[in-house]
Enzyme design. Structure first.
Site, PDB file in Angstrom:
ATOM      1  N   ASP A  17       7.584  50.178  15.094  1.00  0.00           N
ATOM      2  CA  ASP A  17       8.370  50.190  16.316  1.00  0.00           C
ATOM      3  C   ASP A  17       9.580  49.280  16.092  1.00  0.00           C
ATOM      4  O   ASP A  17       9.606  48.479  15.151  1.00  0.00           O
ATOM      5  CB  ASP A  17       7.493  49.686  17.470  1.00  0.00           C
ATOM      6  CG  ASP A  17       8.271  49.465  18.747  1.00  0.00           C
ATOM      7  OD1 ASP A  17       8.991  50.387  19.167  1.00  0.00           O
ATOM      8  OD2 ASP A  17       8.165  48.361  19.320  1.00  0.00           O
ATOM      9  N   ASP A  19      12.189  47.761  19.040  1.00  0.00           N
ATOM     10  CA  ASP A  19      12.412  46.706  20.035  1.00  0.00           C
ATOM     11  C   ASP A  19      11.112  45.987  20.379  1.00  0.00           C
ATOM     12  O   ASP A  19      10.117  46.604  20.741  1.00  0.00           O
ATOM     13  CB  ASP A  19      13.015  47.313  21.301  1.00  0.00           C
ATOM     14  CG  ASP A  19      14.400  47.888  21.053  1.00  0.00           C
ATOM     15  OD1 ASP A  19      15.364  47.095  21.023  1.00  0.00           O
ATOM     16  OD2 ASP A  19      14.514  49.106  20.862  1.00  0.00           O
ATOM     17  N   ASP A 194       4.515  46.771  19.880  1.00  0.00           N
ATOM     18  CA  ASP A 194       4.291  45.654  20.806  1.00  0.00           C
ATOM     19  C   ASP A 194       3.998  46.061  22.236  1.00  0.00           C
ATOM     20  O   ASP A 194       3.520  45.241  23.035  1.00  0.00           O
ATOM     21  CB  ASP A 194       5.536  44.762  20.829  1.00  0.00           C
ATOM     22  CG  ASP A 194       6.694  45.425  21.567  1.00  0.00           C
ATOM     23  OD1 ASP A 194       7.117  44.916  22.619  1.00  0.00           O
ATOM     24  OD2 ASP A 194       7.163  46.486  21.108  1.00  0.00           O
TER      25      ASP A 194
END
Length: 246
Positions: A17, A19, A194
């Site tokens: 991922d 961001d 996240d």
């Protein structure tokens, strides 16, 4: 949860991922910047993995290329709606025209609340409220009302953002598509993410005996391993690069 190991008994395919995982969040999503060192790590890892490294993100592929320039990697963009493979071939996994009535109402909302950042990605739209967290309830209520009865699009909430996207595609499906083709085939899949939007990826990874890694302190997750923050991700990737290079 424990920190993931660095040594593996088979070749790996690495999915990342962006961001909140590779890059810290910014009030304005256009302001993120990876820095030279991270680009060098990603370039080295991609080479060591013989190309089996892909970014799986809510951002558009074009945005990813702008952010990581001059580096170009395989990308699953817009939560799996866009797919660029290891040979650079691009395709839309699912093409649904974004409803213009929803687009115009989101734009109006952004004019009324300019402290929110409206991100129009053509196929999806997002409202970021990082600059005004007090507006969270108002934003969520607005979006949920907006898509009431909508049969082809739904809302997904992330870290200080809510996004409207087509049903039927997610990060798990994006990773699965990569795993069907070289250079990812038959490798151990690893996914680092996240946010809530990464849980579909963790679900796929777990179902395929891979390594799912959550970044940050959010306790509710399907991921089986943990890295504390973005800096810890950079350190782990750097150590992996060193380990594989030896």
């Amino acid at each position: 949860m424990q920190t993931p190991a660095l040594d593996f008994n088979q070749p790996i395919a690495l999915f990342l991922d962006v961001d909140g995982t590779l890059l810290e969040f910014c009030n304005n999503p256009d302001d993120v910047y990876p820095g030279v060192e991270l680009n060098l790590i990603l370039k080295s890892l991609s080479s060591l993995l013989k190309g089996a490294l892909a970014l799986v993100t809510g951002r558009r592929v074009l945005e990813i290329d702008r952010i990581f320039h001059p580096l170009q990697l395989p990308v699953g963009g817009q939560h799996g709606l866009e797919h660029r493979d290891a040979e650079g071939n691009f395709k839309l996994v699912k093409s649904l025209k974004f409803p213009e009535n929803i687009r115009s109402q989101i734009q109006c909302f952004g004019e009324i609340y300019p402290e929110c950042a409206i991100e129009d990605k053509s196929l999806t739209m997002a409202i970021h409220y990082r600059r005004a967290p007090k507006l969270e309830e108002k934003v969520l209520k607005f979006v949920n009302k907006l898509i009431e009865g909508e049969k082809h699009f739904h809302a997904i909430s992330g870290n200080m953002v809510i996004e409207i996207k087509p049903l039927g595609v997610d990060k798990g499906q994006s990773i699965a598509l990569f795993m069907e083709n070289e250079p990812f085939v038959d490798k151990l899949p690893i996914f680092i993410g996240d946010d809530v939007t990464d849980e579909d990826g963790f679900r796929y990874i777990n179902a395929n005996n891979g390594i799912s890694i959550k970044v940050g302190t959010r306790t509710s997750s399907l991921a089986r391993y943990n890295l504390n923050n973005v800096n810890a991700v950079h350190d782990w990737l750097g150590s992996l690069c060193t380990e594989m290079g030896n």
